[in-house]
Design a protein around this motif. Structure first.
Motif, short mmCIF file in Angstrom:
data_model
loop_
_atom_site.label_atom_id
_atom_site.label_comp_id
_atom_site.label_asym_id
_atom_site.label_seq_id
_atom_site.Cartn_x
_atom_site.Cartn_y
_atom_site.Cartn_z
N ARG A 18 0.84 -1.19 0.00
CA ARG A 18 0.00 0.00 0.00
C ARG A 18 0.88 1.24 0.00
O ARG A 18 1.84 1.34 0.76
CB ARG A 18 -0.91 0.02 1.22
CG ARG A 18 -1.94 -1.11 1.24
CD ARG A 18 -2.74 -1.05 2.53
NE ARG A 18 -3.42 0.22 2.67
CZ ARG A 18 -3.68 0.80 3.85
NH1 ARG A 18 -3.27 0.24 4.97
NH2 ARG A 18 -4.33 1.95 3.90
N ALA A 19 0.54 2.19 -0.85
CA ALA A 19 1.35 3.40 -0.98
C ALA A 19 0.45 4.62 -1.12
O ALA A 19 -0.68 4.53 -1.59
CB ALA A 19 2.28 3.29 -2.18
N VAL A 20 1.00 5.75 -0.71
CA VAL A 20 0.34 7.04 -0.88
C VAL A 20 1.29 7.95 -1.66
O VAL A 20 2.48 8.04 -1.33
CB VAL A 20 -0.01 7.69 0.48
CG1 VAL A 20 -0.52 9.12 0.27
CG2 VAL A 20 -1.04 6.87 1.22
N LEU A 21 0.78 8.60 -2.69
CA LEU A 21 1.52 9.63 -3.42
C LEU A 21 1.01 10.99 -2.95
O LEU A 21 -0.17 11.30 -3.12
CB LEU A 21 1.32 9.47 -4.92
CG LEU A 21 1.88 10.60 -5.80
CD1 LEU A 21 3.41 10.67 -5.69
CD2 LEU A 21 1.45 10.42 -7.25
N ARG A 69 0.19 6.28 -13.11
CA ARG A 69 0.03 5.00 -13.81
C ARG A 69 1.24 4.10 -13.60
O ARG A 69 1.09 2.88 -13.40
CB ARG A 69 -0.19 5.25 -15.30
CG ARG A 69 -1.55 5.84 -15.64
CD ARG A 69 -1.89 5.65 -17.10
NE ARG A 69 -0.95 6.34 -17.97
CZ ARG A 69 -1.09 7.60 -18.37
NH1 ARG A 69 -2.13 8.31 -17.96
NH2 ARG A 69 -0.21 8.15 -19.18
N ALA A 70 2.43 4.69 -13.60
CA ALA A 70 3.64 3.89 -13.40
C ALA A 70 3.68 3.29 -12.00
O ALA A 70 3.99 2.10 -11.83
CB ALA A 70 4.88 4.75 -13.64
N LEU A 71 3.34 4.08 -11.01
CA LEU A 71 3.36 3.57 -9.64
C LEU A 71 2.30 2.50 -9.42
O LEU A 71 2.52 1.51 -8.72
CB LEU A 71 3.17 4.72 -8.65
CG LEU A 71 4.34 5.70 -8.50
CD1 LEU A 71 3.93 6.90 -7.65
CD2 LEU A 71 5.54 5.00 -7.87
N ARG A 72 1.15 2.69 -10.04
CA ARG A 72 0.06 1.71 -9.86
C ARG A 72 0.39 0.37 -10.50
O ARG A 72 -0.25 -0.63 -10.20
CB ARG A 72 -1.24 2.28 -10.41
CG ARG A 72 -1.88 3.27 -9.43
CD ARG A 72 -3.23 3.77 -9.86
NE ARG A 72 -3.84 4.52 -8.75
CZ ARG A 72 -4.69 5.53 -8.89
NH1 ARG A 72 -5.04 5.91 -10.13
NH2 ARG A 72 -5.19 6.14 -7.84
N SER A 73 1.39 0.34 -11.37
CA SER A 73 1.82 -0.94 -11.91
C SER A 73 2.59 -1.76 -10.89
O SER A 73 2.77 -2.98 -11.08
CB SER A 73 2.70 -0.71 -13.15
OG SER A 73 3.96 -0.15 -12.78
N GLU A 74 3.02 -1.11 -9.79
CA GLU A 74 3.82 -1.80 -8.78
C GLU A 74 3.17 -1.84 -7.40
O GLU A 74 3.46 -2.74 -6.61
CB GLU A 74 5.19 -1.12 -8.64
CG GLU A 74 6.04 -1.13 -9.90
CD GLU A 74 6.47 -2.53 -10.28
OE1 GLU A 74 6.64 -3.37 -9.37
OE2 GLU A 74 6.65 -2.79 -11.50
#
Length: 314
Positions: free
Chosen positions: A2-5, A24-29
């Motif tokens: 789980r991550a927050v930008l 989009r790039a972060l959501r791939s990981e």
């Protein structure tokens, strides 16, 4: 994971399109939530919320001010909405540069371009790569790379006022503000600052003090500015003070600092390395800044080193 930008929508070197690409790039990981800062200080609340929600990773997109706020939120998050601070693992931090200078990101070795830095972060996540960094603390506020008490903080104040009037942040603006503050805005004949350390005699009559948690202290474009070149995230705080702000000696010191192999020395220069704690006490209020943000005037600030405070993806 789980991550927050945390995005500063006013970041100077990104656009809505680049933010969308990054998301989009972060959501791939990772399983990503996006939060936008709405006012000064909001990043602190978002950092605290990330800890309370048990997030694994916090990514910032903004400048050094955004990073500072989020770091302060991570470090001061309570155990619950009405509980004490908890000694437990914090989310890891990743920094995508989006400001004008991005000292913290560049000190970590991140590329200047946000897209290249995003690539480094994604690669580090896949490989499980990270490092631990220490922080500095000034009274109850944390800082990542630098603090200033006196002249340099007054320069930051001038720059912030110019930016509020619509001026663009640039090396030329900082150089102009420095010359104006030095020549007409600073009481140079009566140094007012004393340095106090546990178990040591006070060192008095200092004119201005620079504190570093890492090297460099800042950048002028591509050029690193390094008053304390041995400063490191892995050690205590480093300090450079000038006893007098006379034109010849100050010019010589600035020239030494800006040289390719910075090693400032001289009768008016005081340098101390790897300090755990100290206080700066002034006979009259002095301008004060942390990580390039002006925080007003103070007559006393206590500084401490906080080793191995955060784990950073880089």
């Amino acid at each position: 994971m789980r991550a927050v930008l945390v995005v500063n929508p006013k970041a100077t070197t990104t656009s809505e399109r680049s933010r969308d690409i990054l998301v989009r790039a972060l959501r791939s990981e990772v399983d990503l939530t996006v939060e936008y800062t709405r006012r000064r200080g909001h990043g602190v609340a978002l950092g605290q919320a990330a800890v309370l929600q048990g997030v694994d990773l916090v990514v910032t997109l903004g400048g050094d001010g955004t990073v500072n706020e989020v770091v302060n939120g991570l470090m001061t998050a309570p155990e619950s909405a009405d509980g004490p601070t908890r000694p437990r693992p914090l989310p890891r931090l990743a920094v995508v540069p989006g400001g004008s200078t991005n000292v913290f990101a560049r000190a970590l070795g991140m590329p200047r371009e946000w897209s290249e830095s995003a690539g480094v972060i994604l690669e580090a996540l896949r490989e499980g790569r990270s490092r631990t960094v220490g922080l500095g603390r000034a009274d109850d506020r944390y800082f990542t790379f630098c603090a200033g008490f006196g002249l340099d903080a007054a320069v930051v104040r001038r720059v912030e006022r110019a930016r509020h009037r619509g001026r663009r942040s640039s090396p030329a603006l900082y150089l102009t503000a420095t010359m104006q503050q030095f020549l007409v805005g600073t009481e140079r004949r009566d140094p007012a600052i004393a340095l106090e350390r546990p178990g040591e005699d006070a060192i008095e009559d200092l004119a201005t003090v620079l504190i570093q948690n890492t090297a460099p202290w800042t950048f002028l474009g591509e050029r690193a500015v390094n008053p304390n070149p041995e400063a490191s995230f892995d050690r205590g705080l480093d300090l450079l003070a000038l006893r007098r702000l006379r034109v010849p000696s100050t010019t010589r010191t600035v020239t030494q600092i800006l040289s390719r192999h910075a090693d400032p020395r001289g009768k008016q220069v005081l340098r101390l390395h790897d300090l755990d704690e100290f206080s700066l006490v002034a006979r009259r209020p002095q301008a004060f800044q942390l990580d390039g943000d002006y925080l007003g005037e103070r007559d006393k600030v206590r500084f401490t080193s906080v080793p191995a405070a955060l784990r950073v993806i880089c």
